[in-house]
Write an enzyme that holds these catalytic residues in place. Structure first.
Site, PDB file in Angstrom:
ATOM      1  CG  ASP A  81      -2.062   0.869   1.238  1.00 64.49           C
ATOM      2  OD1 ASP A  81      -2.439   1.299   0.133  1.00 64.49           O
ATOM      3  OD2 ASP A  81      -2.626   1.142   2.319  1.00 64.49           O
ATOM      4  CG  HIS A  82      -0.517   4.725   0.509  1.00 60.17           C
ATOM      5  ND1 HIS A  82      -1.040   5.689  -0.312  1.00 60.17           N
ATOM      6  CD2 HIS A  82      -1.548   4.324   1.312  1.00 60.17           C
ATOM      7  CE1 HIS A  82      -2.323   5.872  -0.022  1.00 60.17           C
ATOM      8  NE2 HIS A  82      -2.660   5.040   0.957  1.00 60.17           N
ATOM      9  N   GLY A 175      -8.025   8.011   7.919  1.00 53.64           N
ATOM     10  CA  GLY A 175      -8.173   8.263   9.359  1.00 53.64           C
ATOM     11  C   GLY A 175      -9.621   8.348   9.774  1.00 53.64           C
ATOM     12  CG  HIS A 202      -6.658   4.694  -0.804  1.00 51.52           C
ATOM     13  ND1 HIS A 202      -5.408   4.418  -0.304  1.00 51.52           N
ATOM     14  CD2 HIS A 202      -6.713   4.103  -2.014  1.00 51.52           C
ATOM     15  CE1 HIS A 202      -4.732   3.703  -1.189  1.00 51.52           C
ATOM     16  NE2 HIS A 202      -5.494   3.505  -2.245  1.00 51.52           N
ATOM     17  CG  ASN A 224      -7.158   0.675   0.386  1.00 52.62           C
ATOM     18  OD1 ASN A 224      -7.487  -0.261  -0.325  1.00 52.62           O
ATOM     19  ND2 ASN A 224      -6.098   1.420   0.135  1.00 52.62           N
ATOM     20  CB  THR A 227      -8.617   4.093  10.854  1.00 55.67           C
ATOM     21  OG1 THR A 227      -7.703   4.908  10.111  1.00 55.67           O
ATOM     22  CG2 THR A 227      -8.842   4.711  12.212  1.00 55.67           C
TER      23      THR A 227
HETATM   24  P1  13P Z   1      -8.401   4.251   6.730  1.00 63.95           P
HETATM   25  O1  13P Z   1      -7.306   4.082   7.745  1.00 63.95           O
HETATM   26  O2  13P Z   1      -9.042   5.584   6.800  1.00 63.95           O
HETATM   27  O3  13P Z   1      -9.365   3.132   6.741  1.00 63.95           O
HETATM   28  O4  13P Z   1      -7.679   4.227   5.291  1.00 63.95           O
HETATM   29  C1  13P Z   1      -6.920   3.116   4.956  1.00 63.95           C
HETATM   30  C2  13P Z   1      -6.307   3.292   3.628  1.00 63.95           C
HETATM   31  O5  13P Z   1      -6.857   3.896   2.747  1.00 63.95           O
HETATM   32  C3  13P Z   1      -5.009   2.653   3.409  1.00 63.95           C
HETATM   33  O6  13P Z   1      -4.440   2.992   2.201  1.00 63.95           O
END
Ligand code: 13P
Length: 279
Positions: A81-82, A175, A202, A224, A227
Site C-alpha cells: 500500500d502507498h 483516518g 482509500h 481500503n 483505521t
Molecule cells: P483508513 O485508515 O481511513 O481506513 O484508510 C486506509 C487506507 O486507505 C489505506 O491505504
C-alpha cells in the site's frame, strides 16, 4: 490461494462487488481477517504500509501472509500500500507480494505518470499488477482535501501508465473522519466510464454503509480499511486488559483482539458484497 491484484480485482469486476482490502500490522490482525475470509468464503486483500516493509516487522509479517494465503481456500492478494519509491517495491516483490500500489499522487501529474509507469513496467514483467493514484487522498487532519480526481485526466493517466486499477479522491480521506464524509458518487461513475479500469476507495473506515454501497454500484472494486482494523484490535486488547481473570500467556491474551478484528472483517466482507464469492 495466493492470487494477483489484477486477478482478484477482475473477480470483483465480473461479479459487481468490491474486494475489502485490510491493512495488517501484526500476526493477530492477519489471523482475524483470514478467519473471517474463510468463514464467509470471501476473496480478500491483505496489505502492508511501506513503513512496515521498510522496517524489520515486514520481514516477519510478509512471509506469514504469503504462507496463510497459500494455505487458504479463498483467493488472497498480498499488496503493498502507498509505495513512494522503488526500494519498497523491490523488497515487496522479492518477498512474494502479488500487488503493488505506486503512489505518486502528491507529485505533479507528469512526475506521477513517470513514477507509476516505471513501476508498471517493472511489475508487469513478473505478472504483478499495479494500482496508481490520481487526486491525492490525504489525511482527515489536512487543512483542505485538494482537487477531486478529474475523469478526463484519469483516462489519460490510465492510458499513460498501464495501471490495472486507480485510487481516486472523491470526498474520502485517511483516518477517523471528523464529520460524516459525503462521497461524490456521480464523479465515481464518470471516472469509471472515462478511464475504463476498476476504481479503488482509500479511507474506507467510517464511511456510512449506504455511501459505500452506492460507491460500489458506481465502480469501486477495492476498498481500503486501515483505521478500523487498529480500533478493533485496540478494543479487543482493552477488553482483555479490563478482565480481572485474564490469562497472561500471550497467545491466550491475544484471543479477544483476534476475535474483534475478525468481527470487523466479517462486517466489511458483508458490506462489500464479497461474502460467498470465493468459488
Ligand atoms: P483508513 O485508515 O481511513 O481506513 O484508510 C486506509 C487506507 O486507505 C489505506 O491505504
Amino acid at each position: 490461494m495466493l492470487v494477483t491484484l489484477q486477478k482478484i480485482i477482475q473477480m470483483a469486476e465480473e461479479g459487481n462487488y468490491c474486494i475489502p482490502a485490510f491493512n495488517v500490522y501484526n500476526i493477530e490482525t492477519v489471523m482475524g481477517i483470514m478467519e473471517a475470509a474463510e468463514e464467509r468464503k470471501a476473496p480478500v486483500i491483505l496489505q502492508l504500509y511501506p513503513r512496515l516493509v521498510n522496517q524489520e516487522v515486514g520481514f516477519y509479517i510478509a512471509p506469514a501472509v504469503v504462507a496463510a494465503a497459500q494455505r487458504a481456500s479463498v483467493p488472497v492478494c498480498l499488496h503493498l500500500d502507498h509505495a513512494a519509491g522503488k526500494e519498497e517495491v523491490y523488497k515487496s516483490l522479492r518477498w512474494g507480494f502479488t500487488g503493488i500500489m505506486q503512489d505518486g499522487s502528491a507529485l505533479p501529474y507528469e512526475e506521477n505518470v513517470a513514477l507509476t509507469r516505471s513501476a508498471v513496467e517493472m511489475c508487469n514483467t513478473i505478472g504483478v499488477g499495479v494500482e496508481g493514484e490520481l487526486g491525492h487522498v490525504g489525511s482527515v487532519n489536512d487543512a483542505s482535501m485538494g482537487d477531486f480526481t478529474d475523469p478526463q485526466e484519469a483516462a489519460e493517466f490510465v492510458k499513460d501508465t498501464g495501471v490495472c486499477c486507480l485510487a481516486v479522491l472523491v470526498g474520502n480521506a485517511h483516518g477517523h473522519y471528523k464529520k460524516v464524509p459525503n462521497l461524490d458518487i456521480d464523479r465515481i461513475r464518470s471516472i469509471r466510464q472515462a478511464c475504463g479500469v476498476p476504481l479503488v476507495l482509500h479511507g474506507g473506515s467510517g464511511i456510512p454503509d449506504e455511501q459505500v454501497k452506492a460507491a460500489i454500484a458506481a465502480g469501486i472494486r477495492k476498498m481500503n480499511i486501515g483505521t478500523d482494523v487498529c480500533c478493533a484490535f485496540a478494543e479487543g486488547t482493552k477488553r482483555t486488559m479490563d478482565d480481572p481473570n485474564r490469562h497472561l500467556a500471550v497467545d491466550v491474551f491475544m484471543k479477544e483482539a483476534i476475535r474483534t478484528v475478525k468481527e470487523l472483517a466479517l462486517d466489511k466482507i458483508e458490506l462489500t458484497g464479497a461474502a460467498g464469492k470465493a468459488v
